[in-house]
Scaffold this active site. Structure first.
Site, PDB file in Angstrom:
ATOM      1  N   LEU A 186     -18.172  -5.639  -9.311  1.00 29.54           N
ATOM      2  CA  LEU A 186     -17.168  -5.506 -10.368  1.00 29.54           C
ATOM      3  C   LEU A 186     -15.762  -5.424  -9.769  1.00 29.54           C
ATOM      4  O   LEU A 186     -14.820  -6.034 -10.257  1.00 29.54           O
ATOM      5  CB  LEU A 186     -17.446  -4.270 -11.224  1.00 29.54           C
ATOM      6  CG  LEU A 186     -16.523  -4.147 -12.439  1.00 29.54           C
ATOM      7  CD1 LEU A 186     -16.778  -5.268 -13.436  1.00 29.54           C
ATOM      8  CD2 LEU A 186     -16.682  -2.801 -13.128  1.00 29.54           C
ATOM      9  N   LYS A 206      -7.390  13.890 -10.607  1.00 22.64           N
ATOM     10  CA  LYS A 206      -8.801  14.058 -10.238  1.00 22.64           C
ATOM     11  C   LYS A 206      -9.639  14.618 -11.379  1.00 22.64           C
ATOM     12  O   LYS A 206      -9.203  15.523 -12.083  1.00 22.64           O
ATOM     13  CB  LYS A 206      -8.905  14.988  -9.029  1.00 22.64           C
ATOM     14  CG  LYS A 206      -8.379  14.300  -7.817  1.00 22.64           C
ATOM     15  CD  LYS A 206      -8.996  14.823  -6.554  1.00 22.64           C
ATOM     16  CE  LYS A 206      -8.462  13.994  -5.431  1.00 22.64           C
ATOM     17  NZ  LYS A 206      -9.379  13.724  -4.383  1.00 22.64           N
ATOM     18  N   GLY A 209       2.568  11.139  11.481  1.00 24.20           N
ATOM     19  CA  GLY A 209       1.516  10.690  12.395  1.00 24.20           C
ATOM     20  C   GLY A 209       1.351   9.195  12.476  1.00 24.20           C
ATOM     21  O   GLY A 209       1.520   8.588  13.520  1.00 24.20           O
ATOM     22  N   SER A 210       1.035   8.562  11.340  1.00 22.33           N
ATOM     23  CA  SER A 210       0.772   7.129  11.416  1.00 22.33           C
ATOM     24  C   SER A 210       2.063   6.334  11.295  1.00 22.33           C
ATOM     25  O   SER A 210       3.009   6.759  10.619  1.00 22.33           O
ATOM     26  CB  SER A 210      -0.204   6.714  10.321  1.00 22.33           C
ATOM     27  OG  SER A 210       0.281   7.090   9.062  1.00 22.33           O
ATOM     28  N   GLU A 262      -1.239   6.434  15.596  1.00 23.80           N
ATOM     29  CA  GLU A 262      -2.582   6.337  14.982  1.00 23.80           C
ATOM     30  C   GLU A 262      -3.076   4.910  14.741  1.00 23.80           C
ATOM     31  O   GLU A 262      -3.882   4.681  13.825  1.00 23.80           O
ATOM     32  CB  GLU A 262      -2.624   7.143  13.660  1.00 23.80           C
ATOM     33  CG  GLU A 262      -2.305   8.613  13.853  1.00 23.80           C
ATOM     34  CD  GLU A 262      -2.374   9.436  12.565  1.00 23.80           C
ATOM     35  OE1 GLU A 262      -3.060   9.026  11.613  1.00 23.80           O
ATOM     36  OE2 GLU A 262      -1.737  10.501  12.519  1.00 23.80           O
ATOM     37  N   ARG A 314     -10.810   0.803  -6.902  1.00 21.59           N
ATOM     38  CA  ARG A 314     -10.828   1.392  -5.573  1.00 21.59           C
ATOM     39  C   ARG A 314     -12.066   2.264  -5.369  1.00 21.59           C
ATOM     40  O   ARG A 314     -12.392   3.127  -6.183  1.00 21.59           O
ATOM     41  CB  ARG A 314      -9.584   2.231  -5.343  1.00 21.59           C
ATOM     42  CG  ARG A 314      -9.333   2.426  -3.885  1.00 21.59           C
ATOM     43  CD  ARG A 314      -8.093   3.233  -3.601  1.00 21.59           C
ATOM     44  NE  ARG A 314      -8.401   4.155  -2.519  1.00 21.59           N
ATOM     45  CZ  ARG A 314      -8.536   3.782  -1.263  1.00 21.59           C
ATOM     46  NH1 ARG A 314      -8.364   2.539  -0.898  1.00 21.59           N
ATOM     47  NH2 ARG A 314      -8.850   4.668  -0.330  1.00 21.59           N
ATOM     48  N   HIS A 357       5.505   6.557  -0.264  1.00 26.38           N
ATOM     49  CA  HIS A 357       4.596   5.742  -1.068  1.00 26.38           C
ATOM     50  C   HIS A 357       5.291   4.598  -1.778  1.00 26.38           C
ATOM     51  O   HIS A 357       4.701   3.935  -2.625  1.00 26.38           O
ATOM     52  CB  HIS A 357       3.811   6.614  -2.048  1.00 26.38           C
ATOM     53  CG  HIS A 357       2.665   7.283  -1.349  1.00 26.38           C
ATOM     54  ND1 HIS A 357       2.870   8.335  -0.480  1.00 26.38           N
ATOM     55  CD2 HIS A 357       1.344   7.027  -1.331  1.00 26.38           C
ATOM     56  CE1 HIS A 357       1.700   8.707   0.016  1.00 26.38           C
ATOM     57  NE2 HIS A 357       0.761   7.930  -0.477  1.00 26.38           N
ATOM     58  N   CYS A 381       4.806  11.948   4.263  1.00 23.49           N
ATOM     59  CA  CYS A 381       3.411  11.649   4.601  1.00 23.49           C
ATOM     60  C   CYS A 381       3.407  10.586   5.695  1.00 23.49           C
ATOM     61  O   CYS A 381       4.470  10.148   6.144  1.00 23.49           O
ATOM     62  CB  CYS A 381       2.650  11.191   3.356  1.00 23.49           C
ATOM     63  SG  CYS A 381       0.848  11.215   3.549  1.00 23.49           S
TER      64      CYS A 381
END
Ligand code: GLN
Ligand code: ZN
Length: 757
Positions: free
Chosen positions: A19, A113, A434-435, A486, A517, A696, A728
């Site tokens: 799907l 959530k 980090g990344s 990373e 997702r 983001h 982030c």
């Protein structure tokens, strides 16, 4: 005697995510609406066939969705946000997906959530003038589709009180419960439509009964269900994810025909409901775990159900604890799991079979399903006795832990002085999370290495080249505490899980996270041990390229736990402690290798909060202890960082402070540093880096925005405690915007430094 079997829902993306791929192609214009509808019908048909084969009596309808079943419920009740200007009665597929994903003029519905799962639903937008109407055609068509094949159908709906509760009031201030009188007629109409379609049983889920509810909401249940009981439809109230024992009297006395309870999360409520269940009601016992991947111990479940079956007769129904949406679909397609571990597992299809077996065991005795029971017994025994699950050295290490094993050598004031002497960082030190951008080349190199197309030496060279680049970039930018970037990590949990004993991975164990997702959580099956250093070589290499202190980067124990399927034979707290000790080995090895700034990410700490507030403290106590265990034992001069993002942290600030990281970097920029308001009440004691820009979005903030946010932070955080960083990791960003934003970040920081000096 015959016991009815059913589930609340089944995975809907297809065993191989058919799907997802179909819908994504439709979004790109490569497939038509008809293609999507055909795939959807095909998946539903297969799901029904699987349920039939397993002996499920009532198949759910309404559990399928092209994107999200809570969005579907909003459509079903004619309650989509007016701002889109859509006619809900004639909603096209294109418009449906625009509600979910936004369009040129309207942002998508917000997503959040679903209780304590990793599934995200689309949040209803309630306005004082929201209107409702039953828009049943789509649901009725799916009912007909199943009836035509001869199935007994049980529509499953999100209930009115849960639907209102899960939405957010927008616009003029009002109480969303005030919408109930307008909403109920739409549900009544819907029920009449279902009856007209030949439906007898309807499951109406009210999962909010498992959370802390204000009295006014609880009091609304009786009148609500009185109003909904005026058709011949037989209503079962569905509850899950926790105990509803405190509402047992309420539930038993509602004018409905049954109640479903979660006997996996809260087995103790089975006798409470069974004992005094009114004669005219059924009890659906959710005994097969819809939230996890473990094979059931059928004999134990049978023995627990037997007295209830004897008492209730065919008024006992057998079910999964909640929708199987939260479990992977089929263990059968896994080819690479070790046979030993595979025996201990059950995914969606296998769980259906377990329900079918239990039905027969209760109706005709254990002997009638002897082979299935023997296999279940054998699996339980093998799992319990396997050296993979219980390793003596882990037990010994845990038993030998001193009481203060989770404490640093000194208090923060002493540590930070030692760290300043050693690191010599300027005021308002700059760092990242980090990344750095994960380019196509990086991903290709990783994939080629995994496939065996790239040699270990070539892979190492490719990663080192990337690390060198990232270090050089940060040198040029003037980032005070650089990172290695990373590049070697595809996923922050999988990367560590793959290197730890006690973890395994599936090929197709996908679970829907939101829309198209899906995530494939690793499985923690046994005691966790770190056989070898995991990050030391990469971090050491990065450190060798710069005089600045290189920040080592680990995923914290609580996040490792939270984003995995966790073994259920010991407590989550115990599993977390094992992970913490394995990570602590890594921390100490990093320190030995000269890495004296180490970040242990815990973005998922808040997600682990229990549904009921009364249980929060116990969770936060062990979660905090596990974090501290992972970071303990280092020198005072070694600086421990942590990072958190994209949750509400205001109400757990004391617990976050108790984690005692020297520095926390935390997401705040999206909400214009709303979090900082909480610092006015609660003075966060250690160093803190509230994110100064939102990673983001590819948008580069302008200078004034950086200035604004840093000024705002300086109002509530002493300048000696403040760090400057994005909110982030940068892995989803491209290089140009990353460079531009970091350059500005450093520039503005330097201006502040000059002013403050
Ligand atoms: N260190 C991780 C990164 O930068 C943190 C990711 C996260 O917060 N989820 O990618
Ligand atoms: Zn983050």
């Amino acid at each position: 005697m015959s016991y009815t079997t059913h589930v609340s829902g089944f995975p809907r993306v297809g065993a191989k995510r058919e799907l997802k791929f179909t819908v994504e192609k439709y979004w790109k214009g490569e497939l038509t609406e008809q293609d999507v509808l055909a795939m959807a019908a095909d998946i539903r048909k297969k799901n029904r066939a699987l349920q039939k084969a397993a002996g499920i009596d009532l198949v759910p309808v309404g559990d399928f969705s092209l994107y999200d079943h809570v969005l579907d419920t909003q459509v079903l009740l004619g309650a989509i946000p007016a701002r889109f200007g859509f006619d809900v009665k004639n909603l096209s597929m294109k418009q449906y997906f625009e509600l979910a994903r936004g369009n040129k003029t309207q942002p998508a519905l917000e997503m959040t959530k679903w209780f304590d799962t990793n599934y995200h639903y689309l949040v209803p937008e309630w306005q004082k003038d929201t209107t409702f109407q039953a828009v049943s055609a789509n649901l009725i068509a799916q009912i007909k589709e199943a009836q035509t094949e001869g199935f007994d159908v049980k529509p499953t709906l999100v209930g009115p009180l849960s639907l209102l509760w899960l939405g957010k009031a927008k616009g003029e201030v009002f109480d969303r419960l005030d919408l109930l009188p307008k909403l109920l007629p739409a549900y009544q109409q819907l029920l009449r439509d279902l009856v007209a379609a030949g439906i007898t049983w309807v499951q109406i889920d009210e999962p909010i009964l498992a959370v802390d509810l204000p009295a006014k909401w609880i009091n609304a249940f009786a009148p609500t269900y009185r109003e909904l009981s005026d058709t011949t439809a037989k209503i079962i109230i569905g509850t899950y994810f926790g105990s509803v024992a405190e509402h047992a009297e309420l539930l038993k006395n509602l004018p409905v025909h049954g109640v479903h309870i979660d006997c996996v999360r809260a087995p103790e409520q089975l006798p409470i409901f069974a004992q005094t269940l009114p004669e005219n009601k059924i009890l659906s016992a959710g005994v097969i775990d819809g939230r996890n991947v473990w094979r059931a111990n059928l004999r134990l479940i049978h023995d627990a159900l037997k007295p209830v079956a004897d008492k209730l007769g065919n008024r006992l129904w057998i079910a999964s604890s909640c929708s199987l949406l939260h479990a992977p679909q089929d263990l059968g397609v896994e080819e690479k799991l070790s046979a030993e571990i595979k025996e201990w597992l059950a995914f969606g299809v296998q769980k259906l079979e377990e329900i079918g077996t239990l039905k027969n065991a209760l109706a005709h005795g254990l002997d009638s399903v002897a082979a299935a029971i023997a296999a279940s017994d054998k699996a339980a025994k093998n799992r319990a006795e396997s050296p993979l699950t219980h390793r003596a050295e882990v037990a010994a290490r845990l038993a030998a832990l001193p009481a203060n094993a989770d404490q640093r050598k000194s208090v923060f004031a002493t540590r930070i002085a030692a760290q300043q002497a050693h690191l010599k960082l300027p005021l308002l030190p700059t760092t990242t999370i980090g990344s750095f951008p994960q380019t196509t080349e990086i991903r290709q190199a990783r994939a080629a290495f995994k496939k065996g197309d790239l040699s270990a030496a070539d892979y190492e060279a490719a990663m080192k080249k990337e690390i060198a680049h990232v270090v050089e970039v940060q040198e040029k930018l003037g980032i005070d505490v650089p990172v290695h970037g990373e590049a070697e990590r595809n996923d922050m949990v999988e990367y560590f899980g793959e290197q730890l004993d006690g973890y395994t991975f599936t090929q197709f164990g996908w679970v829907q996270s939101y829309g198209s997702r899906c995530v494939k959580p690793p499985i923690i099956f046994g005691d966790v041990v770190r056989p070898n250093a995991m990050t030391v070589a990469w971090s050491s290499y990065a450190q060798s390229l710069t005089k600045r202190p290189m920040k080592g980067m680990l995923t914290g124990p609580v996040t490792m736990l939270q984003w995995s399927f966790v073994r259920n034979d010991i407590s989550r707290a115990d599993v977390c402690e094992q992970i913490a000790l394995a990570l602590n080995d890594e921390v100490l090895d990093l320190e030995k290798a000269g890495i004296t700034v180490i970040q242990i990410d815990e973005p998922a700490i808040r997600e682990g909060l229990p549904l009921k507030r009364a249980d929060w403290d116990a969770y936060l106590a062990w979660a905090g202890r596990c974090f501290r265990l992972s970071s303990a034992g280092v020198q005072d001069s070694t600086q421990i960082h942590t990072h958190m993002c994209y949750s509400e942290f205001n109400d757990i600030l004391p617990a976050i402070a108790a984690m005692d990281a020297d520095v926390i970097t935390i997401e705040t920029s999206r909400s214009d540093m709303e979090l900082l308001d909480a610092f006015v009440q609660f003075k966060y004691p250690n160093d803190i880096g509230p994110g100064v820009y939102d990673i983001h979005s590819p948008r580069v903030p302008d200078e004034a925005e950086f200035v604004h946010l840093i000024e705002k932070a300086l109002k509530v955080i002493p300048k000696e405690r403040l760090w400057i960083n994005p909110d982030c990791g940068l892995k989803t960003r491209a290089w140009p915007e990353t460079l531009a934003a970091l350059e500005l970040m450093v520039k503005v920081t330097r201006q502040f430094r000059a002013k403050l000096a």
